[in-house]
Scaffold this motif. Structure first.
Motif, PDB file in Angstrom:
ATOM      1  N   ALA A  28      51.077  36.753  34.387  1.00 12.50           N
ATOM      2  CA  ALA A  28      50.304  37.881  33.858  1.00 12.50           C
ATOM      3  C   ALA A  28      49.538  38.608  34.960  1.00 12.50           C
ATOM      4  O   ALA A  28      49.286  39.806  34.855  1.00 12.50           O
ATOM      5  CB  ALA A  28      49.340  37.399  32.774  1.00 12.50           C
ATOM      6  N   SER A  29      49.203  37.895  36.022  1.00 15.29           N
ATOM      7  CA  SER A  29      48.481  38.515  37.134  1.00 15.29           C
ATOM      8  C   SER A  29      49.393  39.397  37.986  1.00 15.29           C
ATOM      9  O   SER A  29      48.905  40.164  38.812  1.00 15.29           O
ATOM     10  CB  SER A  29      47.855  37.443  38.024  1.00 15.29           C
ATOM     11  N   GLY A  30      50.696  39.252  37.789  1.00 21.74           N
ATOM     12  CA  GLY A  30      51.647  40.014  38.575  1.00 21.74           C
ATOM     13  C   GLY A  30      52.035  39.347  39.871  1.00 21.74           C
ATOM     14  O   GLY A  30      52.776  39.910  40.672  1.00 21.74           O
ATOM     15  N   GLY A 128      42.079  38.046  38.053  1.00 23.87           N
ATOM     16  CA  GLY A 128      41.429  39.356  37.967  1.00 23.87           C
ATOM     17  C   GLY A 128      41.406  39.954  36.582  1.00 23.87           C
ATOM     18  O   GLY A 128      40.443  40.617  36.208  1.00 23.87           O
ATOM     19  N   PHE A 129      42.456  39.712  35.803  1.00 25.70           N
ATOM     20  CA  PHE A 129      42.523  40.304  34.461  1.00 25.70           C
ATOM     21  C   PHE A 129      41.618  39.602  33.455  1.00 25.70           C
ATOM     22  O   PHE A 129      41.383  40.112  32.371  1.00 25.70           O
ATOM     23  CB  PHE A 129      43.969  40.298  33.940  1.00 25.70           C
ATOM     24  N   ASN A 130      41.073  38.444  33.800  1.00 25.49           N
ATOM     25  CA  ASN A 130      40.258  37.661  32.870  1.00 25.49           C
ATOM     26  C   ASN A 130      38.803  38.143  32.932  1.00 25.49           C
ATOM     27  O   ASN A 130      37.929  37.470  33.473  1.00 25.49           O
ATOM     28  CB  ASN A 130      40.369  36.172  33.193  1.00 25.49           C
ATOM     29  N   LEU A 131      38.578  39.316  32.369  1.00 26.44           N
ATOM     30  CA  LEU A 131      37.266  39.956  32.465  1.00 26.44           C
ATOM     31  C   LEU A 131      36.161  39.156  31.792  1.00 26.44           C
ATOM     32  O   LEU A 131      35.030  39.135  32.268  1.00 26.44           O
ATOM     33  CB  LEU A 131      37.330  41.367  31.881  1.00 26.44           C
ATOM     34  N   GLY A 132      36.493  38.482  30.696  1.00 28.03           N
ATOM     35  CA  GLY A 132      35.476  37.675  30.009  1.00 28.03           C
ATOM     36  C   GLY A 132      34.980  36.540  30.885  1.00 28.03           C
ATOM     37  O   GLY A 132      33.766  36.313  31.002  1.00 28.03           O
ATOM     38  N   ILE A 144      31.098  36.509  44.314  1.00 30.82           N
ATOM     39  CA  ILE A 144      32.449  36.725  44.818  1.00 30.82           C
ATOM     40  C   ILE A 144      32.491  36.324  46.279  1.00 30.82           C
ATOM     41  O   ILE A 144      31.669  36.767  47.080  1.00 30.82           O
ATOM     42  CB  ILE A 144      32.871  38.191  44.636  1.00 30.82           C
ATOM     43  N   SER A 145      33.464  35.474  46.621  1.00 34.27           N
ATOM     44  CA  SER A 145      33.621  35.064  48.012  1.00 34.27           C
ATOM     45  C   SER A 145      34.880  35.650  48.639  1.00 34.27           C
ATOM     46  O   SER A 145      35.009  35.688  49.858  1.00 34.27           O
ATOM     47  CB  SER A 145      33.626  33.534  48.130  1.00 34.27           C
ATOM     48  N   ALA A 146      35.818  36.097  47.833  1.00 38.77           N
ATOM     49  CA  ALA A 146      37.043  36.744  48.326  1.00 38.77           C
ATOM     50  C   ALA A 146      37.664  37.513  47.170  1.00 38.77           C
ATOM     51  O   ALA A 146      37.499  37.136  46.012  1.00 38.77           O
ATOM     52  CB  ALA A 146      38.036  35.704  48.842  1.00 38.77           C
ATOM     53  N   ILE A 147      38.360  38.573  47.498  1.00 37.56           N
ATOM     54  CA  ILE A 147      39.072  39.335  46.480  1.00 37.56           C
ATOM     55  C   ILE A 147      40.478  39.600  46.998  1.00 37.56           C
ATOM     56  O   ILE A 147      40.644  40.070  48.126  1.00 37.56           O
ATOM     57  CB  ILE A 147      38.376  40.681  46.164  1.00 37.56           C
ATOM     58  N   GLN A 148      41.449  39.284  46.196  1.00 35.03           N
ATOM     59  CA  GLN A 148      42.834  39.608  46.525  1.00 35.03           C
ATOM     60  C   GLN A 148      43.235  40.761  45.601  1.00 35.03           C
ATOM     61  O   GLN A 148      42.980  40.700  44.396  1.00 35.03           O
ATOM     62  CB  GLN A 148      43.728  38.394  46.256  1.00 35.03           C
ATOM     63  N   MET A 149      43.841  41.792  46.173  1.00 31.02           N
ATOM     64  CA  MET A 149      44.184  42.965  45.373  1.00 31.02           C
ATOM     65  C   MET A 149      45.674  43.254  45.471  1.00 31.02           C
ATOM     66  O   MET A 149      46.335  42.824  46.413  1.00 31.02           O
ATOM     67  CB  MET A 149      43.363  44.173  45.830  1.00 31.02           C
ATOM     68  N   ARG A 150      46.181  43.971  44.471  1.00 31.99           N
ATOM     69  CA  ARG A 150      47.597  44.330  44.415  1.00 31.99           C
ATOM     70  C   ARG A 150      47.715  45.668  43.701  1.00 31.99           C
ATOM     71  O   ARG A 150      46.908  46.007  42.851  1.00 31.99           O
ATOM     72  CB  ARG A 150      48.330  43.220  43.664  1.00 31.99           C
TER      73      ARG A 150
END
Length: 153
Positions: A28-30, A128-132, A144-150
């Motif tokens: 689901a995260s891609g 990332g999609f798990n906003l709740g 937040i210690s790291a963010i991975q983006m796509r």
């Protein structure tokens, strides 16, 4: 909220369901297609919990509200140069009782267990999609210690 060590019988059911859920979240995260996500989930669980409940440094509990099972907690604790650090691999709440404060209660219980062990920090990952979940963790003081983006093309 009470945490009880996971039994061997409960672990078998947990492991099967958690692998499926993790694979679904990876897909689901891609990050990968579903078939590859299932393989990654099997490999990750096999590596992380190589000895099941007896895997050194890993602690699995079932969370209860009275006699009712409401969730699961899985922590890995390891020694580093500045003390013990924990990583939460799973803070899960049963789907039918979500949005009733159990996630928050499990995080509070996890923090208490960690304090009792002398842990100096707790980390976790959240899709990332798990906003709740992201919102809950931020409200609970996780940073937040790291963010991975796509970007999908």
């Amino acid at each position: 909220m009470q945490l009880k060590p996971m039994t061997a019988a409960r672990y078998q059911a947990y492991r099967l369901a958690a692998e499926v859920d993790y694979a679904h979240n990876i897909a689901a995260s891609g990050a990968t297609p579903e078939s590859e996500a299932r393989e990654k989930a099997r490999e990750d669980f096999g590596r992380l919990l190589a000895e099941g409940l007896d895997t050194p440094g890993h602690h699995l509990w079932v969370a209860y509200d009275g006699e009712e099972e409401v969730g699961v907690l899985w922590l890995h604790v390891e020694q580093r140069s500045d003390g013990l650090h924990a990583f939460g691999y799973d803070f899960s709440v049963r789907r039918d009782v979500r949005r009733h404060g159990y996630g928050r209660a499990i995080v509070v219980a996890a923090e208490q267990v960690c304090r009792e062990m002398g842990v100096v920090s707790v980390g976790l990952s959240v899709f990332g999609f798990n906003l709740g979940a992201r919102s809950l963790y931020e409200q609970m003081g996780f940073e937040i210690s790291a963010i991975q983006m796509r970007k999908r093309l």
